[in-house]
Design a protein around this motif. Sequence first.
Motif, short mmCIF file in Angstrom:
data_model
loop_
_atom_site.label_atom_id
_atom_site.label_comp_id
_atom_site.label_asym_id
_atom_site.label_seq_id
_atom_site.Cartn_x
_atom_site.Cartn_y
_atom_site.Cartn_z
N ARG D 10 0.85 -1.20 0.00
CA ARG D 10 0.00 0.00 0.00
C ARG D 10 0.88 1.24 0.00
NH1 ARG D 10 -3.25 -1.34 4.22
NH2 ARG D 10 -2.40 0.14 5.71
N LYS D 11 2.00 1.14 0.72
CA LYS D 11 2.93 2.29 0.81
C LYS D 11 3.47 2.67 -0.56
CE LYS D 11 2.17 2.60 4.91
NZ LYS D 11 1.50 3.79 5.46
N ARG D 12 3.77 1.63 -1.34
CA ARG D 12 4.29 1.91 -2.68
C ARG D 12 3.19 2.52 -3.56
NH1 ARG D 12 5.63 -3.28 -5.43
NH2 ARG D 12 3.38 -2.99 -5.52
N HIS D 14 0.74 4.33 -2.62
CA HIS D 14 0.52 5.72 -2.23
C HIS D 14 1.50 6.65 -2.91
CE1 HIS D 14 -1.67 4.50 1.74
NE2 HIS D 14 -2.49 4.53 0.71
N LEU D 15 2.78 6.27 -2.88
CA LEU D 15 3.79 7.14 -3.50
C LEU D 15 3.49 7.33 -4.98
CD1 LEU D 15 7.37 6.56 -2.11
CD2 LEU D 15 5.43 7.83 -1.19
N GLU D 16 3.16 6.25 -5.63
CA GLU D 16 2.89 6.33 -7.07
C GLU D 16 1.71 7.24 -7.36
OE1 GLU D 16 2.23 2.60 -9.30
OE2 GLU D 16 4.33 2.22 -8.68
N ILE D 65 9.87 18.31 7.73
CA ILE D 65 9.58 17.32 6.69
C ILE D 65 8.54 16.36 7.25
CG2 ILE D 65 10.54 15.49 5.23
CD1 ILE D 65 13.29 16.87 5.45
N ALA D 66 7.31 16.51 6.75
CA ALA D 66 6.20 15.75 7.35
C ALA D 66 6.32 14.27 7.03
CB ALA D 66 4.86 16.30 6.86
N ALA D 67 5.74 13.47 7.90
CA ALA D 67 5.77 12.01 7.77
C ALA D 67 5.25 11.58 6.41
CB ALA D 67 4.89 11.40 8.86
N VAL D 95 9.23 10.23 9.93
CA VAL D 95 9.15 9.14 8.95
C VAL D 95 7.68 8.75 8.81
CG1 VAL D 95 11.44 8.27 9.48
CG2 VAL D 95 9.45 7.34 10.72
N GLY D 96 7.40 7.99 7.77
CA GLY D 96 6.05 7.47 7.57
C GLY D 96 5.73 6.42 8.61
N SER D 97 4.50 5.98 8.59
CA SER D 97 4.06 4.97 9.55
C SER D 97 4.99 3.76 9.52
CB SER D 97 2.64 4.51 9.18
OG SER D 97 2.33 3.37 9.95
N ILE D 154 2.06 10.03 16.99
CA ILE D 154 0.98 9.05 16.90
C ILE D 154 -0.04 9.65 15.94
CG2 ILE D 154 -0.85 7.89 18.18
CD1 ILE D 154 2.03 6.96 18.87
N HIS D 155 -0.16 9.02 14.77
CA HIS D 155 -1.08 9.63 13.81
C HIS D 155 -2.50 9.08 13.95
CE1 HIS D 155 0.11 6.21 11.03
NE2 HIS D 155 -1.17 6.24 10.85
N VAL D 156 -3.44 9.96 13.67
CA VAL D 156 -4.86 9.58 13.66
C VAL D 156 -5.37 9.84 12.25
CG1 VAL D 156 -5.27 9.98 16.10
CG2 VAL D 156 -5.53 11.87 14.53
N VAL D 191 0.67 14.20 18.74
CA VAL D 191 -0.49 13.61 18.07
C VAL D 191 -0.70 14.34 16.75
CG1 VAL D 191 -2.97 13.18 18.15
CG2 VAL D 191 -1.55 12.78 20.18
N LYS D 192 -0.94 13.60 15.71
CA LYS D 192 -0.91 14.13 14.35
C LYS D 192 -2.09 13.65 13.54
CE LYS D 192 2.09 13.86 10.27
NZ LYS D 192 1.00 13.57 9.37
N GLU D 193 -2.84 14.58 12.99
CA GLU D 193 -3.86 14.20 12.01
C GLU D 193 -3.19 14.07 10.65
OE1 GLU D 193 -6.53 13.58 10.30
OE2 GLU D 193 -8.02 13.15 11.84
N GLY D 289 4.93 22.14 8.50
CA GLY D 289 5.33 20.89 7.88
C GLY D 289 4.79 20.75 6.47
N MET D 290 5.56 20.10 5.63
CA MET D 290 5.10 19.82 4.26
C MET D 290 5.38 18.37 3.93
SD MET D 290 6.29 22.99 1.92
CE MET D 290 6.24 24.68 2.50
N ALA D 291 4.43 17.77 3.22
CA ALA D 291 4.65 16.42 2.71
C ALA D 291 4.70 16.47 1.19
CB ALA D 291 3.55 15.48 3.21
N LEU D 292 3.57 16.59 0.55
CA LEU D 292 3.51 16.51 -0.91
C LEU D 292 4.53 17.37 -1.64
CD1 LEU D 292 1.72 14.88 -2.88
CD2 LEU D 292 0.39 16.96 -3.21
N PRO D 293 4.73 18.65 -1.24
CA PRO D 293 5.67 19.49 -2.00
C PRO D 293 7.11 18.98 -1.92
CG PRO D 293 4.28 20.84 -0.59
CD PRO D 293 4.04 19.41 -0.19
N LEU D 294 7.41 18.16 -0.90
CA LEU D 294 8.77 17.61 -0.79
C LEU D 294 8.84 16.22 -1.42
CD1 LEU D 294 9.53 18.64 2.91
CD2 LEU D 294 10.15 19.85 0.80
N LEU D 295 7.70 15.57 -1.50
CA LEU D 295 7.71 14.20 -2.01
C LEU D 295 8.14 14.14 -3.47
CD1 LEU D 295 7.06 11.23 -1.59
CD2 LEU D 295 4.72 11.70 -2.33
N LYS D 296 7.57 15.03 -4.25
CA LYS D 296 7.87 14.97 -5.68
C LYS D 296 9.35 15.16 -5.97
CE LYS D 296 3.22 15.83 -7.16
NZ LYS D 296 2.36 16.35 -8.24
#
Lengths: 362, 362, 362, 362
Positions: D10-12, D14-16, D65-67, D95-97, D154-156, D191-193, D289-296
């Motif tokens: 599933r992790k792979r 998601h990245l794709e 750098i967000a999870a 890091v990610g989950s 701890i993500h929710v 705690v993180k949404e 924090g940013m996730a998507l803008p750093l992911l690419k």
Amino acid sequence: MRRDTATSSRKRDHLEICYEQPVEAGDAGFGDVRLVHNAIPECDMDAIDLKTRFLDAKLDSPLFIAAMTGGHPDTLEVNRRLARAAERYNLGMGVGSQRAALENPELEGSFTVVREEAPHAFLCANLGIIQLRDHGIEWAERAVEMIDAQAIAIHVNLLQEAIQPEGDHSAVGCLEALRGLCEEFSRPVIVKETGSGISAETARKIFGAGAKAIDIGGYGGTSWAKIERLRATAPELAELGEAFLSWGIPTVVSLCEVRRAGGPTIATGGLRSGIDIAKSLALGADLGGMALPLLKPAMESEEALSATIEGIHRHLRVAMFLTGSLTVADLRHTRTYITGLTRQMIESNDKTKDPARRLHGY
Amino acid sequence: MRRDTATSSRKRDHLEICYEQPVEAGDAGFGDVRLVHNAIPECDMDAIDLKTRFLDAKLDSPLFIAAMTGGHPDTLEVNRRLARAAERYNLGMGVGSQRAALENPELEGSFTVVREEAPHAFLCANLGIIQLRDHGIEWAERAVEMIDAQAIAIHVNLLQEAIQPEGDHSAVGCLEALRGLCEEFSRPVIVKETGSGISAETARKIFGAGAKAIDIGGYGGTSWAKIERLRATAPELAELGEAFLSWGIPTVVSLCEVRRAGGPTIATGGLRSGIDIAKSLALGADLGGMALPLLKPAMESEEALSATIEGIHRHLRVAMFLTGSLTVADLRHTRTYITGLTRQMIESNDKTKDPARRLHGY
Amino acid sequence: MRRDTATSSRKRDHLEICYEQPVEAGDAGFGDVRLVHNAIPECDMDAIDLKTRFLDAKLDSPLFIAAMTGGHPDTLEVNRRLARAAERYNLGMGVGSQRAALENPELEGSFTVVREEAPHAFLCANLGIIQLRDHGIEWAERAVEMIDAQAIAIHVNLLQEAIQPEGDHSAVGCLEALRGLCEEFSRPVIVKETGSGISAETARKIFGAGAKAIDIGGYGGTSWAKIERLRATAPELAELGEAFLSWGIPTVVSLCEVRRAGGPTIATGGLRSGIDIAKSLALGADLGGMALPLLKPAMESEEALSATIEGIHRHLRVAMFLTGSLTVADLRHTRTYITGLTRQMIESNDKTKDPARRLHGY
Amino acid sequence: MRRDTATSSRKRDHLEICYEQPVEAGDAGFGDVRLVHNAIPECDMDAIDLKTRFLDAKLDSPLFIAAMTGGHPDTLEVNRRLARAAERYNLGMGVGSQRAALENPELEGSFTVVREEAPHAFLCANLGIIQLRDHGIEWAERAVEMIDAQAIAIHVNLLQEAIQPEGDHSAVGCLEALRGLCEEFSRPVIVKETGSGISAETARKIFGAGAKAIDIGGYGGTSWAKIERLRATAPELAELGEAFLSWGIPTVVSLCEVRRAGGPTIATGGLRSGIDIAKSLALGADLGGMALPLLKPAMESEEALSATIEGIHRHLRVAMFLTGSLTVADLRHTRTYITGLTRQMIESNDKTKDPARRLHGY
Ligand SMILES: Cc1cc2nc3c(=O)[nH]c(=O)nc-3n(C[C@H](O)[C@H](O)[C@H](O)COP(=O)(O)O)c2cc1C
Ligand SMILES: Cc1cc2nc3c(=O)[nH]c(=O)nc-3n(C[C@H](O)[C@H](O)[C@H](O)COP(=O)(O)O)c2cc1C
Ligand SMILES: Cc1cc2nc3c(=O)[nH]c(=O)nc-3n(C[C@H](O)[C@H](O)[C@H](O)COP(=O)(O)O)c2cc1C
Ligand SMILES: Cc1cc2nc3c(=O)[nH]c(=O)nc-3n(C[C@H](O)[C@H](O)[C@H](O)COP(=O)(O)O)c2cc1C
């Protein structure tokens, strides 16, 4: 002399870009302001008196020719025409930044022409706050002498400094330099933004430093972020210009904030007709300044410039007539409707820093 | 006689332009007002009584035929049809400005036809406040006599004066002339705008001068700036018309302001259906006037005009039924929702002049 | 028997139009309401309990099958499917107006099928307030008996009456008839609008007359003005339907007003998903009713209808889970954000009649 | 091992999906926030200090750098690049989950690489609240040890759980598990949404349970409802994803609510430039924090990632300069304008539950 040439040729670039490309960004807020119609105005439109006073000067109109150019031989003709208009209509006028000519006195001609053509006009010298800090009161004195100015505008343009290749990145010492100038200088000092506006807090600092007036230079008219983006060759700078296209306090919002500080103000930034001047005055400004709308006709001909100015005056007179304002002082007592985003921003202003407090009142 | 001819032929031009071209501008605000539905109205729609009183007149409906025309032979037929409708439905009716006929009595026919065809209707004579000032009470008396009017509407239209080639540019003495008329005149005087609306301040002046009612003539319906722009041959005047297209107080906003002054009001300017009349009354108006929506059918045929009026009454009745209003008085107690720009303008109204104070409350 | 046939065949027309044409108008306001997300809900989605009580009935879900049809043989199959769903999911269900069958008992079959197929469901009989007034409590009794209903909904639809060819134009005596019914009737009486909503004032009258609950029937879902316009053959009626397309109190606004009156409510009108039911409950409704979203699958097949209902429940459960609502009672304590036009209308509600007062507070 | 494989692959996926498809939904609200320009900032842009502290860690920038990822071999390279950037710029990084690696230690490599490449960085371990509840503190300890993390997030993500095929539908015991962890754990708990935001009420519960900070994870950036809809094969789940696309508290609104609870916050969800980080800090956040803008860029190359981070810092510096903020602490005292829907939601927040009360104040 490399630096001089850079400063000077930049001036020519700016005029060209402003003439040929869309250099405005955002919304100054005038569409959100409406003057309250006075159906029985009890005045004679043809007797309306546009005369006003600003810093002891007697002007025939609240229209102010905002600082634009000078410093490159090619700008001389434009300044000549603007000056002749200032003289003919007895308008206040600011010259563009005199830095190039202070750096290189051979370039003074495009400034001295202004006083030659406008021997009686109220003229404002113009110097960047960075140059004031770096070169001291002496440059301010030379700038004033160059055109025998009645006042000097110290412009602040740190957004532009931040995003232009030649930009100065430090504003340290600027306020101190301003205070020094205000204390010792023989002429009144005006502090002027160039497109990002002045906040309530900054207005208090400026008047606290001894300045006699503020020129709003608000967001929503000519955009230096846009001009610098058009000039930028380095991609990061083009991208910075892009990102800061929406930065700044809209002119109307800034005007309302600055008015609370109490001193005289010139509203500039996005005024596009005599009605916008009327709105500015009704909101408390003393003069309404325009740059871009005068630049284009001034680059064409004296007649084009006169026609533009007369059109502006015609609109202003009708607006004064329909609000029952025989004088500029009357206009400043006219009621307005303020709506939309402008109203939201003004109403967003007044609480303490904490956003929860600000919006919830506890 | 050049002047007469100009005044008179302008009247024909106006009708033609209004018939053929889009002459409306802006938004009167009715879309921002909603009547509160009454699900169990406890009334009989067929028994709804549209009768109302206005300045001692007994009318069969709050629909008022707003001042439009007369003064050129070609307008006679239109006035005949409007008058026959006023008589048939027992509506109040205003004639257009009688200036042309006062200047040249040969042109009276297009006005006198109105009383001939509507012997029992409540008729309002019509005279510009400028003509009143310039020619005195005598013209007002002649105007009333010409059609044996029960009242006279003194119209104010200074936006139009300011931007039309033949315009009078001075309003000096108008308020005084109005006061004089109100004091000495035998009939009630109504002051009427023609598209820019009346502010709270002006309403106080008008009632203070002794007028018995105000006809709002608000912004958002027929636009004289637009009509004059279409007529204008000189480019500066066309351009002025353009620039002032958005000038004026929207009808709903003006109505709310005038209502605070307390006297009787006719809501005109952008009412386009019986529902808009119902909204006007719920907001406090006594009558709802229409010009443009009646002009077009009146230029076509008597049947077209009757059909239009009956359609308006049908909508008004349904709106009254669904708010549980058996009478016009009931309708005036109906609750409304006010939203959008209209609400912002109304809420922008109530503070002191200083915009900082106005919005921040200190 | 002409009248019966008209009433009955109209029912068939309605279903056809609703199936084939766009019959919705306006905005019920659910887009302006957002439920506040609860990130750590402390509940098990699969254990969420949709059970609720309404007027002593125990229901397995707050989804109510709003009154739709019956009275023409062609509607029998639709009612059968709706009834089987009511039985299977233990939902409350209202039948459509029983007038046709009360006028002509031969048409009862399309109603009696409902109780046959849903022997245990909470069923509401349905009668127009006009019929109640004209035929008295006896008709209400016969309507209830026909389907052995636990309650009766008296519907009010005066907008529709006003604009449909067969419409009754008088509502005189309706409130009195309602009061009479409430006093003497053995079953609880619900008053129900059908698309124009109930105001605060009307809600007080309804509860004052003794009704036990209100079904909002607000604006923004199925529009009878639109349906009648589609059916209308006479041009004035088509035009009336058009003009009143925007008439009515949006469901969310009406719900907030009715809630202030305090009694039980069913929210109907423009609910289009389980999330809208959740929003309705968070705003204080007891049940969320749907007509159009259930009609289309019910006209297709039992499976289609079941799939629709399960989809609604799935959404409702997720919304309850994400607001931490294990029960319907919890959901009713969830906080909401209310924005946009809906908020403006709600905030426009609370002042006295005078619009100046209302908005200016003096 | 089926379950491990599912979690891991599933992790792979998601990245794709995030790389190739539009996975953002809604509006985080940053366009409704404007920083107040400071025309005379009295600071040196090049001397601006981005250093800040967060939970005892000393960071060189408020950019976090967000999870994102880890758990599948294909994600190792991305994590390596992110870690090298965290080390180079001394940024905090989540890091990610770690669930996949906790379930199957063979998958640890894609996590351990992070600490190898970033020996000095502030790293946050990451574990779902469901996994914490189901596996206890031991898993949290193992997660922290795996990367020698300074803290654990701890993500929710219950919206995602509710709509994904593999989702866990019960949150029962989660808060209790969180409290247990906070009491006994050696490292600070965040705690993180992950896209739906945290309300004021939930923030109070979280800090009440002993958490040291909240990561907003607000609505308006990467949308898991959208990603799950793209992944969904079952039509009901695709449809659920669609229906909940607009679910969640926008980041700015959530930030204002959480700030009222008082503890440290990381703003994530829809931050798309250094200006958005500046706005977040001005609104009270500690980090942005940013996730998507750093992911690419991280999926492309180390250089692309560095260029992105430097661009973000450049914007942040200019924004700090133009608000006169020499330090992150200064920035947190900058005034903002808040307008539009965001302001309406914030102002909608503050009343009691009852909607009538809430809006009418009685
Ligand atoms: C071509 C051009 C050159 C300008 N140069 C200066 C300058 O040298 N000094 C200054 O204080 N402002 C300068 N300005 C700013 C204007 O004085 C004015 O504040 C700004 O353009 C906003 O007004 P506008 O929207 O009417 O153009 C310049 C503007 C233009 C268009
Ligand atoms: C063709 C035409 C002629 C008009 N002439 C007069 C006039 O002579 N005097 C006057 O007081 N108003 C005059 N009006 C203004 C109307 O009485 C009315 O106030 C205005 O048109 C706004 O209403 P409406 O939007 O329904 O047209 C005229 C309007 C029209 C359309
Ligand atoms: C085809 C159809 C027939 C209806 N017939 C009745 C009726 O006979 N009695 C009644 O009280 N409401 C009737 N309604 C109104 C509904 O009960 C409901 O209040 C209204 O349609 C709004 O809900 P909706 O937007 O979910 O359709 C009918 C609605 C539809 C669509
Ligand atoms: C590909 C991807 C994977 C993510 N995985 C996790 C995760 O495992 N744990 C977590 O707490 N958040 C995870 N997130 C959520 C982010 O940390 C962040 O809160 C969210 O994406 C909003 O920020 P953005 O709009 O800048 O992407 C992930 C985000 C993305 C884009």
